[in-house]
Write a protein that holds these residues in place. Structure first.
Motif, short mmCIF file in Angstrom:
data_model
loop_
_atom_site.label_atom_id
_atom_site.label_comp_id
_atom_site.label_asym_id
_atom_site.label_seq_id
_atom_site.Cartn_x
_atom_site.Cartn_y
_atom_site.Cartn_z
N SER A 1 -58.78 -64.59 13.16
CA SER A 1 -57.92 -63.51 13.65
C SER A 1 -56.95 -64.00 14.71
CB SER A 1 -58.79 -62.38 14.20
OG SER A 1 -57.99 -61.32 14.66
N ALA A 2 -57.46 -64.86 15.61
CA ALA A 2 -56.61 -65.37 16.69
C ALA A 2 -55.43 -66.14 16.14
CB ALA A 2 -57.44 -66.25 17.62
N GLN A 3 -55.68 -66.92 15.08
CA GLN A 3 -54.60 -67.70 14.48
C GLN A 3 -53.59 -66.80 13.76
OE1 GLN A 3 -55.86 -71.00 12.08
NE2 GLN A 3 -57.46 -71.62 13.50
N ILE A 4 -54.10 -65.77 13.08
CA ILE A 4 -53.22 -64.90 12.30
C ILE A 4 -52.32 -64.07 13.21
CG2 ILE A 4 -53.20 -62.86 10.81
CD1 ILE A 4 -55.55 -64.06 9.33
N TYR A 5 -52.90 -63.55 14.29
CA TYR A 5 -52.13 -62.67 15.17
C TYR A 5 -51.37 -63.41 16.26
CZ TYR A 5 -54.49 -58.74 12.97
OH TYR A 5 -54.94 -57.82 12.06
N GLU A 6 -51.58 -64.74 16.29
CA GLU A 6 -50.86 -65.54 17.29
C GLU A 6 -49.35 -65.42 17.05
OE1 GLU A 6 -50.31 -70.26 18.53
OE2 GLU A 6 -51.69 -69.66 16.96
N THR A 7 -48.62 -65.23 18.13
CA THR A 7 -47.16 -65.15 18.03
C THR A 7 -46.59 -66.55 17.88
OG1 THR A 7 -47.12 -63.19 19.42
CG2 THR A 7 -45.04 -64.38 19.16
N LEU A 8 -45.93 -66.78 16.76
CA LEU A 8 -45.37 -68.10 16.51
C LEU A 8 -43.93 -68.17 17.03
CD1 LEU A 8 -46.57 -68.82 12.86
CD2 LEU A 8 -47.61 -69.54 14.99
N ASP A 9 -43.62 -69.28 17.67
CA ASP A 9 -42.25 -69.48 18.14
C ASP A 9 -41.47 -70.38 17.17
OD1 ASP A 9 -43.54 -71.82 18.58
OD2 ASP A 9 -43.02 -72.01 20.71
N THR A 10 -41.96 -70.43 15.91
CA THR A 10 -41.32 -71.26 14.90
C THR A 10 -40.08 -70.56 14.35
OG1 THR A 10 -43.50 -72.08 14.29
CG2 THR A 10 -41.69 -72.56 12.78
N GLU A 11 -38.95 -71.21 14.44
CA GLU A 11 -37.70 -70.65 13.93
C GLU A 11 -37.42 -71.19 12.52
OE1 GLU A 11 -34.72 -71.64 16.75
OE2 GLU A 11 -35.64 -70.50 18.39
N ASP A 12 -36.49 -70.54 11.84
CA ASP A 12 -36.15 -70.97 10.48
C ASP A 12 -35.64 -72.40 10.46
OD1 ASP A 12 -36.92 -68.54 9.47
OD2 ASP A 12 -34.89 -67.69 9.45
N THR A 13 -34.92 -72.79 11.52
CA THR A 13 -34.42 -74.17 11.57
C THR A 13 -35.56 -75.16 11.68
OG1 THR A 13 -34.14 -73.92 13.97
CG2 THR A 13 -32.20 -73.55 12.59
N ASP A 14 -36.63 -74.78 12.40
CA ASP A 14 -37.82 -75.64 12.49
C ASP A 14 -38.47 -75.80 11.13
OD1 ASP A 14 -37.63 -76.08 15.27
OD2 ASP A 14 -38.62 -74.16 15.68
N ILE A 15 -38.57 -74.71 10.38
CA ILE A 15 -39.18 -74.76 9.05
C ILE A 15 -38.39 -75.68 8.14
CG2 ILE A 15 -39.76 -73.40 7.01
CD1 ILE A 15 -41.62 -73.00 9.41
N GLU A 16 -37.08 -75.64 8.22
CA GLU A 16 -36.26 -76.54 7.41
C GLU A 16 -36.50 -78.00 7.79
OE1 GLU A 16 -34.51 -75.71 4.72
OE2 GLU A 16 -35.41 -73.76 5.09
N HIS B 1 -45.53 -64.71 6.22
CA HIS B 1 -44.45 -64.23 5.35
C HIS B 1 -45.03 -63.53 4.12
CE1 HIS B 1 -40.57 -64.15 3.29
NE2 HIS B 1 -41.19 -64.64 2.22
N ASN B 2 -46.12 -64.09 3.56
CA ASN B 2 -46.72 -63.55 2.34
C ASN B 2 -47.60 -62.34 2.60
OD1 ASN B 2 -45.57 -65.48 0.56
ND2 ASN B 2 -47.17 -66.97 1.07
N HIS B 3 -48.30 -62.32 3.74
CA HIS B 3 -49.35 -61.32 3.94
C HIS B 3 -49.24 -60.53 5.25
CE1 HIS B 3 -51.23 -63.21 0.51
NE2 HIS B 3 -51.22 -64.38 1.13
N GLY B 4 -48.21 -60.79 6.04
CA GLY B 4 -48.09 -60.14 7.34
C GLY B 4 -48.06 -58.62 7.24
N GLU B 5 -47.31 -58.10 6.26
CA GLU B 5 -47.18 -56.65 6.12
C GLU B 5 -48.52 -56.01 5.77
OE1 GLU B 5 -44.63 -53.38 3.48
OE2 GLU B 5 -44.20 -55.55 3.32
N TRP B 6 -49.25 -56.64 4.86
CA TRP B 6 -50.56 -56.11 4.47
C TRP B 6 -51.54 -56.13 5.64
CZ3 TRP B 6 -55.29 -58.75 4.38
CH2 TRP B 6 -56.37 -58.02 3.86
N ILE B 7 -51.53 -57.22 6.42
CA ILE B 7 -52.44 -57.32 7.57
C ILE B 7 -52.13 -56.22 8.59
CG2 ILE B 7 -53.02 -58.75 9.58
CD1 ILE B 7 -52.72 -61.19 7.72
N SER B 8 -50.85 -55.96 8.81
CA SER B 8 -50.46 -54.92 9.76
C SER B 8 -50.92 -53.54 9.30
CB SER B 8 -48.94 -54.92 9.94
OG SER B 8 -48.50 -56.15 10.47
N LEU B 9 -50.87 -53.29 7.98
CA LEU B 9 -51.25 -51.98 7.46
C LEU B 9 -52.76 -51.83 7.30
CD1 LEU B 9 -48.49 -51.58 4.70
CD2 LEU B 9 -48.63 -50.35 6.87
#
Length: 476
Positions: free
Chosen positions: A221-236, A203-211
């Motif tokens: 790198s593997a952890q950063i680019y890994e596709t997370l299946d975490t939803e907002d409800t899970d975060i709550e 959320h904080n750095h994804g845009e910068w990493i992409s650019l």
């Protein structure tokens, strides 16, 4: 500001030798060189601890590392990693410097220094250690006995405690296990920590990493680019677990308790070693680091000498907001801990004595399991075995008394409780169980006295309060 004055820089051969043999990459070597200067001076160094960024380097380098309560030190001016977990920690060689820096960063007013009233050994966490337990846990136990007396020491199974006190974690356990193999509470807690960290980092750095597409270590790198299946409800849900964890740890430790755990289960990884990338290594590390990271409680790494040329350490945790108390405790215990660590390293005595204590604890745990399974006689057998191995532990007598109560053997229960009280005058459970035995034997006056004394030790104990009132109405 704190006045910190560098008095000398010396070549510290044990650390240099460790650097040659145990570094992982140039960044780690740079860190170790930086900490080498710290180790031989009166400087302090600050850093961010999200999931162990201060605690692990301190443990691997044989210095003090302090992670304060979440939010206790301002984050203004730092680049966030995970706002739910980030803290501004610091390293020091000297506990006095650690404490003085803490007073400035935490903006603490003057107060009388306090000593701990309970030091709780997390027995199940120490079972993760890949080094001899007696070089860590026993050092803390001996130091505590010397400074405060045996009555301050307690033992706790953190897995069981968290499962009972954090309902959201328990619900996550049910969802994840679903009839499969048991998933440990600390393993689930580590999953929560890692999920929060990755979600908030993206959320904080994804845009910068992409650019910018920075060149990173493959594992990172593997952890950063890994596709997370975490939803907002899970975060709550994870944030609810964080709040419950903070309440649970505060309830366990209160204002004057310390939880003792290993800083990290494994020794520093060797040069070129791949073990640090293994799932088992990461799992053991995150299980231990997640307790303070998720709950937001303060934690300090304390060095305990060397084992096989590798630095050893232990960690103390205090409740969220208990930073001053934790810093005071480190200052009070540090010299004694170093003395006991030195004795443990040099002494050739009593491996047998240590193994007896360990064997007694194993027997006790077997007794606890038998009791849970309602196998009272079998539980008594295991507690008796523990008593034979270590007859000065009040808990063993108190536990056996409870099993005797279940069997209706009230005289034996009373005798065991009396022995437990002789060994530990503040053992509330022993007073409650002896009161129950005496009530069943018809010794009502003595039973009331025991219930009342339990209330003196623990004024909020409802069982004792209700029992006193009930017996008073019936027999006085």
């Amino acid at each position: 500001m704190v006045s910190v004055e560098k008095i000398s820089i010396m070549v510290h051969l044990p650390i240099l030798q460790c650097m040659k043999e145990y570094r992982v990459d140039p960044l780690v070597e740079l860190l170790w060189l930086w900490l080498l200067i710290l180790l031989t001076s009166h400087w302090y160094v600050a850093g961010i601890d999200t999931v162990g960024g201060v605690r692990i380097p301190a443990g691997f380098c044989g210095i003090l590392g302090f992670r304060p309560s979440h939010g206790a030190v301002s984050h203004v001016g730092i680049i966030p990693i995970s706002t739910s977990l980030d803290t501004i920690g610091w390293f020091a060689k000297d506990p006095n410097i650690l404490r003085r820096v803490g007073h400035v960063l935490l903006q603490l007013p003057y107060a009388i220094q306090r000593s701990p009233r309970q030091i709780i050994i997390a027995d199940d966490c120490f079972q993760l250690l890949k080094i001899p337990v007696d070089r860590v846990a026993q050092v803390v136990i001996k130091s505590t006995e010397k400074l405060f007396g045996r009555q301050v020491l307690k033992h706790e199974n953190v897995e069981d405690y968290l499962r009972s006190k954090a309902p959201s974690l328990k619900a996550l356990h049910s969802k994840k296990s679903n009839g499969e193999l048991k998933t440990f509470s600390t393993r689930l807690l580590a999953n929560v920590m890692q999920s929060l960290q990755r979600h908030e980092f993206k959320h904080n750095h994804g845009e910068w990493i992409s650019l910018a597409k920075p060149v990173l270590d493959p594992a990172i790198s593997a952890q950063i680019y890994e596709t997370l299946d975490t939803e907002d409800t899970d975060i709550e849900k994870y944030k609810a677990i964080r709040d419950e964890m903070r309440t649970a740890i505060s309830s366990l430790l209160k204002d004057d308790g310390i939880l003792v755990i290993p800083t990290i289960a494994d020794p520093p990884p060797k040069l070129g070693g791949k073990e640090i990338l293994s799932e088992e290594y990461q799992s053991r590390a995150c299980n231990l680091l997640s307790v303070a990271s998720v709950s937001g409680c303060c934690q300090v790494t304390i060095p305990l000498g060397f084992h096989n040329k590798c630095p050893l350490s232990v960690s103390f945790i205090a409740r969220h907001g208990g930073d001053r108390f934790l810093l005071d405790t480190v200052q009070t215990m540090y010299t004694s801990l170093q003395e006991q660590a030195d004795i443990a390293a040099k002494s050739k005595v009593s491996k047998n004595a240590v193994s007896k204590e360990q064997s007694a604890e194993i027997a006790k745990e077997k007794g606890n399991q038998a009791f849970k399974d309602k196998q009272w006689q079998k539980a008594i057998g295991f507690y008796t075995e523990a008593i034979k191995l270590s007859g000065t532990n009040a808990t063993y007598y108190s536990n056996r008394a409870l099993a005797y109560l279940e069997l209706g053997s009230y005289l034996q229960a009373e005798a065991d409780c009396t022995q437990a009280i002789n060994l530990d005058k503040k053992n509330v459970k022993a007073y409650l169980r002896r009161a129950t035995a005496r009530e069943m034997l018809g010794y009502y006056k003595e039973a009331i006295e025991d219930f009342r004394y339990a209330l003196v030790l623990e004024p909020t104990n409802k069982r004792a309060s209700q029992s006193v009132e009930r017996l008073r109405k019936l027999f006085q």
